[in-house]
Motif scaffolding. Sequence first.
Motif, PDB file in Angstrom:
ATOM      1  N   GLY A  27      -0.889 -12.567 -53.614  1.00 36.94           N
ATOM      2  CA  GLY A  27      -2.154 -13.300 -53.561  1.00 36.94           C
ATOM      3  C   GLY A  27      -3.002 -12.784 -54.707  1.00 36.94           C
ATOM      4  N   HIS A  28      -4.243 -13.282 -54.874  1.00 42.32           N
ATOM      5  CA  HIS A  28      -5.045 -12.753 -55.989  1.00 42.32           C
ATOM      6  C   HIS A  28      -6.315 -12.047 -55.542  1.00 42.32           C
ATOM      7  CE1 HIS A  28      -8.121 -16.004 -56.266  1.00 42.32           C
ATOM      8  NE2 HIS A  28      -7.148 -16.837 -55.959  1.00 42.32           N
ATOM      9  N   LEU A  29      -6.627 -10.978 -56.308  1.00 43.23           N
ATOM     10  CA  LEU A  29      -7.710 -10.056 -55.967  1.00 43.23           C
ATOM     11  C   LEU A  29      -9.094 -10.568 -56.332  1.00 43.23           C
ATOM     12  CD1 LEU A  29      -6.650  -6.465 -57.091  1.00 43.23           C
ATOM     13  CD2 LEU A  29      -7.438  -7.142 -54.833  1.00 43.23           C
ATOM     14  N   HIS A  36     -11.138 -16.550 -48.026  1.00 42.57           N
ATOM     15  CA  HIS A  36      -9.980 -17.447 -48.038  1.00 42.57           C
ATOM     16  C   HIS A  36      -9.380 -17.576 -49.440  1.00 42.57           C
ATOM     17  CE1 HIS A  36      -9.666 -18.948 -43.941  1.00 42.57           C
ATOM     18  NE2 HIS A  36     -10.976 -19.028 -43.878  1.00 42.57           N
ATOM     19  N   ASP A  37     -10.160 -17.315 -50.444  1.00 38.05           N
ATOM     20  CA  ASP A  37      -9.697 -17.462 -51.834  1.00 38.05           C
ATOM     21  C   ASP A  37     -10.045 -16.224 -52.639  1.00 38.05           C
ATOM     22  OD1 ASP A  37      -8.713 -18.465 -54.188  1.00 38.05           O
ATOM     23  OD2 ASP A  37     -10.415 -19.767 -54.587  1.00 38.05           O
ATOM     24  N   ASP A  38      -9.214 -15.172 -52.573  1.00 44.16           N
ATOM     25  CA  ASP A  38      -7.935 -15.215 -51.896  1.00 44.16           C
ATOM     26  C   ASP A  38      -7.694 -13.910 -51.140  1.00 44.16           C
ATOM     27  OD1 ASP A  38      -5.385 -15.995 -51.107  1.00 44.16           O
ATOM     28  OD2 ASP A  38      -4.469 -15.444 -52.991  1.00 44.16           O
ATOM     29  N   GLY A  39      -8.767 -13.417 -50.466  1.00 41.74           N
ATOM     30  CA  GLY A  39      -8.601 -12.188 -49.676  1.00 41.74           C
ATOM     31  C   GLY A  39      -7.474 -12.314 -48.676  1.00 41.74           C
ATOM     32  N   ASN A  98      -7.432 -11.598 -61.775  1.00 43.13           N
ATOM     33  CA  ASN A  98      -7.888 -12.673 -62.674  1.00 43.13           C
ATOM     34  C   ASN A  98      -7.051 -13.943 -62.572  1.00 43.13           C
ATOM     35  OD1 ASN A  98      -8.728 -14.331 -64.790  1.00 43.13           O
ATOM     36  ND2 ASN A  98      -9.232 -12.628 -66.109  1.00 43.13           N
ATOM     37  N   GLU A  99      -6.984 -14.489 -61.374  1.00 41.85           N
ATOM     38  CA  GLU A  99      -6.377 -15.817 -61.234  1.00 41.85           C
ATOM     39  C   GLU A  99      -7.385 -16.883 -61.629  1.00 41.85           C
ATOM     40  OE1 GLU A  99      -5.443 -19.646 -59.256  1.00 41.85           O
ATOM     41  OE2 GLU A  99      -7.160 -18.375 -58.905  1.00 41.85           O
ATOM     42  N   GLU A 100      -8.622 -16.702 -61.150  1.00 41.96           N
ATOM     43  CA  GLU A 100      -9.634 -17.749 -61.284  1.00 41.96           C
ATOM     44  C   GLU A 100     -10.028 -18.022 -62.728  1.00 41.96           C
ATOM     45  OE1 GLU A 100     -10.364 -19.495 -58.839  1.00 41.96           O
ATOM     46  OE2 GLU A 100     -10.327 -18.330 -56.986  1.00 41.96           O
ATOM     47  N   SER A 126       0.509 -16.886 -51.407  1.00 40.05           N
ATOM     48  CA  SER A 126      -0.441 -17.481 -50.462  1.00 40.05           C
ATOM     49  C   SER A 126      -1.797 -17.585 -51.145  1.00 40.05           C
ATOM     50  CB  SER A 126      -0.543 -16.610 -49.202  1.00 40.05           C
ATOM     51  OG  SER A 126      -1.631 -17.046 -48.396  1.00 40.05           O
ATOM     52  N   ASP A 127      -2.185 -18.783 -51.528  1.00 40.37           N
ATOM     53  CA  ASP A 127      -3.469 -18.979 -52.210  1.00 40.37           C
ATOM     54  C   ASP A 127      -4.037 -20.361 -51.879  1.00 40.37           C
ATOM     55  OD1 ASP A 127      -5.684 -18.701 -53.792  1.00 40.37           O
ATOM     56  OD2 ASP A 127      -4.634 -19.070 -55.677  1.00 40.37           O
ATOM     57  N   ALA A 128      -3.949 -20.719 -50.598  1.00 40.64           N
ATOM     58  CA  ALA A 128      -4.533 -22.001 -50.184  1.00 40.64           C
ATOM     59  C   ALA A 128      -5.325 -21.816 -48.890  1.00 40.64           C
ATOM     60  CB  ALA A 128      -3.433 -23.045 -50.018  1.00 40.64           C
ATOM     61  N   ARG A 152      -9.712 -27.633 -43.773  1.00 39.87           N
ATOM     62  CA  ARG A 152     -10.943 -26.836 -43.806  1.00 39.87           C
ATOM     63  C   ARG A 152     -11.119 -26.013 -45.084  1.00 39.87           C
ATOM     64  NH1 ARG A 152      -9.974 -23.369 -38.935  1.00 39.87           N
ATOM     65  NH2 ARG A 152      -7.873 -24.191 -39.184  1.00 39.87           N
ATOM     66  N   TYR A 153     -10.068 -25.919 -45.897  1.00 35.29           N
ATOM     67  CA  TYR A 153     -10.125 -25.024 -47.064  1.00 35.29           C
ATOM     68  C   TYR A 153     -11.299 -25.351 -47.978  1.00 35.29           C
ATOM     69  CZ  TYR A 153      -8.373 -22.296 -51.057  1.00 35.29           C
ATOM     70  OH  TYR A 153      -8.226 -21.408 -52.090  1.00 35.29           O
ATOM     71  N   PHE A 154     -11.501 -26.640 -48.238  1.00 33.80           N
ATOM     72  CA  PHE A 154     -12.551 -27.000 -49.194  1.00 33.80           C
ATOM     73  C   PHE A 154     -13.952 -27.015 -48.581  1.00 33.80           C
ATOM     74  CE2 PHE A 154      -8.821 -27.800 -51.607  1.00 33.80           C
ATOM     75  CZ  PHE A 154      -9.190 -27.366 -52.873  1.00 33.80           C
TER      76      PHE A 154
HETATM   77 ZN   LIG Z   1      -7.322 -18.756 -55.313  1.00 34.99          ZN
END
Ligand SMILES: [Zn+2]
Length: 265
Positions: A87-89, A99-102, A133-135, A161-163, A226-228
């Motif tokens: 996942g991303h930090l 959720h994005d992305d803990g 640094n995904e974002e 897992s990043d959704a 619900r993600y968005f």
């Molecule tokens: Zn993300």
Amino acid sequence: MIRSVTHSLDNYPHTGTTRYEDGVTKIPGFACSTMDAEWLSKQLKLRMPVQLFLKSSCKQGPDVLSYNVIGEIRGSEKPEEIITAGGHLDSWDLAEGAHDDGTGCMQSIEVIRAIKALGWKPKRTIRAVMFMNEENGLRGGTAYAEFAKKLNEQHIFAVESDAGGFGVETLGISGKPEQYAKVKSWEKLFKPYGIYELSDGGGGADIGPLKPLGTVLSGVNPNSQRYFDHHHAANDVFEAVNKRELELGAFSMAAICWLVSEYGL
Ligand SMILES: [Zn+2]
């Protein structure tokens, strides 16, 4: 200025990136909350005189050195074959980025913890990777694949897992037809986690750069309704995560990593 891209009607503006073509004047970009957008739209329809006051404190800071965080269980029989759960930090700084992305980070750590707690010793190496640094440019994912190539590592499988940390519905798999067929044969084992399909095609932003190395890629696909409501907004907080949904997602990742570790691809 745009209306925030979300199904939900609330007071949380959703942030994101503004991109400019070369040689254009860089004007600021804004997103307003859906409630403010509704109000503004109503005033305009009523032909009311409307004035908008915009204030932005956004700025582009200089690059700083940062790191991916990696933990692994070395394989007992084929340690050179690597399985990555990631996942991303990083997150948008107006919230915690739960959720994005803990959730993706915690699920990846849980893959390792669950296998250790069971006292199982995987045949192949299983890694939990928190990409940095995904974002803002995917630099952690890019660096991970660059190191893999430089060190001549064999990355056989990666799952991301990043959704959002919501209940998982499907796991997407991208690989050769025979590799997909093998994974597909495990489908019924995932029913207890609420997963109804191991579907053809999947992956993720951070593990994407592993593709040229021949890595089979998998993406966790939770219910997306619900993600968005939370994505890149100030309400993407710890309290918005359901513990049980998060756990089931983590165990589905642990299960796929374990199966690949024991039976190969
Ligand atoms: Zn993300």
